[in-house]
Write a protein that holds these residues in place. Sequence first.
Motif, short mmCIF file in Angstrom:
data_model
loop_
_atom_site.label_atom_id
_atom_site.label_comp_id
_atom_site.label_asym_id
_atom_site.label_seq_id
_atom_site.Cartn_x
_atom_site.Cartn_y
_atom_site.Cartn_z
N SER A 37 5.45 -1.14 0.40
CA SER A 37 4.87 -0.79 1.70
C SER A 37 3.54 -1.46 1.98
O SER A 37 3.26 -1.83 3.12
N ASN A 38 2.70 -1.61 0.97
CA ASN A 38 1.33 -2.11 1.17
C ASN A 38 1.19 -3.55 0.70
O ASN A 38 1.42 -3.85 -0.47
N TRP A 39 0.75 -4.40 1.63
CA TRP A 39 0.63 -5.83 1.37
C TRP A 39 -0.77 -6.31 1.73
O TRP A 39 -1.43 -5.74 2.59
N ASN A 40 -1.19 -7.39 1.08
CA ASN A 40 -2.39 -8.12 1.46
C ASN A 40 -1.93 -9.38 2.18
O ASN A 40 -0.87 -9.93 1.84
N MET A 82 -4.75 -6.45 5.93
CA MET A 82 -3.94 -5.43 5.27
C MET A 82 -2.69 -5.26 6.12
O MET A 82 -2.76 -5.20 7.35
N ILE A 83 -1.55 -5.20 5.44
CA ILE A 83 -0.26 -5.09 6.13
C ILE A 83 0.47 -3.88 5.55
O ILE A 83 0.58 -3.75 4.33
N TYR A 84 0.94 -3.02 6.43
CA TYR A 84 1.70 -1.85 5.99
C TYR A 84 3.09 -1.92 6.60
O TYR A 84 3.24 -2.04 7.82
N CYS A 85 4.11 -1.90 5.75
CA CYS A 85 5.50 -1.92 6.21
C CYS A 85 6.04 -0.50 6.14
O CYS A 85 6.32 0.01 5.05
N PRO A 86 6.18 0.17 7.29
CA PRO A 86 6.67 1.55 7.30
C PRO A 86 8.15 1.62 6.91
O PRO A 86 8.81 0.59 6.79
N ASP A 95 0.14 -3.89 -4.89
CA ASP A 95 0.44 -3.41 -6.24
C ASP A 95 1.87 -3.79 -6.59
O ASP A 95 2.81 -3.33 -5.94
N GLY A 96 2.03 -4.65 -7.58
CA GLY A 96 3.36 -5.10 -7.99
C GLY A 96 4.28 -3.98 -8.42
O GLY A 96 5.49 -4.14 -8.45
N ALA A 97 3.72 -2.81 -8.75
CA ALA A 97 4.53 -1.67 -9.18
C ALA A 97 4.95 -0.79 -7.99
O ALA A 97 5.62 0.22 -8.19
N ASP A 98 4.56 -1.17 -6.78
CA ASP A 98 4.90 -0.40 -5.56
C ASP A 98 6.37 -0.60 -5.25
O ASP A 98 6.76 -1.58 -4.61
N VAL A 99 7.22 0.31 -5.72
CA VAL A 99 8.67 0.15 -5.54
C VAL A 99 9.09 0.24 -4.08
O VAL A 99 10.14 -0.28 -3.71
N LYS A 106 15.17 -7.17 2.30
CA LYS A 106 14.41 -8.00 3.24
C LYS A 106 13.01 -8.25 2.68
O LYS A 106 12.52 -9.39 2.66
N LEU A 107 12.35 -7.20 2.19
CA LEU A 107 10.99 -7.34 1.66
C LEU A 107 10.97 -8.18 0.39
O LEU A 107 10.07 -9.01 0.21
N LEU A 108 11.96 -8.00 -0.48
CA LEU A 108 12.05 -8.83 -1.69
C LEU A 108 12.23 -10.30 -1.33
O LEU A 108 11.63 -11.18 -1.94
N GLU A 109 13.05 -10.55 -0.32
CA GLU A 109 13.29 -11.92 0.15
C GLU A 109 11.99 -12.54 0.67
O GLU A 109 11.66 -13.69 0.36
N GLU A 110 11.21 -11.77 1.42
CA GLU A 110 9.93 -12.26 1.94
C GLU A 110 8.95 -12.55 0.80
O GLU A 110 8.28 -13.58 0.79
N LEU A 111 8.88 -11.63 -0.16
CA LEU A 111 7.98 -11.80 -1.30
C LEU A 111 8.35 -13.03 -2.11
O LEU A 111 7.49 -13.84 -2.46
#
Length: 153
Positions: A53-56, A75-79, A46-50, A23-28
């Motif tokens: 979770s942390n988005w701008n 700042m957006i945090y996806c738990p 951080d593009g290396a954040d596997v 879902k997150l990959l699709e959004e990105l």
Amino acid sequence: QKNAETMQVTPSGETVIVPRNFKLLEELEKMEKGNTEMAISFGLVDGADVLMSNWNGGILGPHNSQHDGRFYELMIYCPDSYPASPPEVKFVSRISMTCVDSKTGKVNFRKVNSLPKQWNRNMGIEQVLVALRHEMQLPENRKLKQPSEGSVF
């Protein structure tokens, strides 16, 4: 781990649960390809954040409002429970809105009139940012005096 997944219906009518990272990959990917509302933007801190979770995020203020010409950073945090539960969203740029805590910048989703009252696992970051931009245009927010541009929480 059903609570951290999203549901989609196949052409045959079968319900499929999509894992959180898909879902997150699709959004990105949708954002990177420019297939979203033009007045918003979002991406990984951080593009290396596997765990993704942390988005701008960013919102360009709507015309004919106190927000016209301003760019708001968030700042957006996806738990781990995302998308079954909403992301945590906080304005970095200082803003006066009825759905934003005036001390912390944290968005109170219960006060965001442009989103359904019940979070839906098929909603995502784009819908949140579009809804917040729409909130800026509502009568109760459109004319609110805003902090000086460039100030942060």
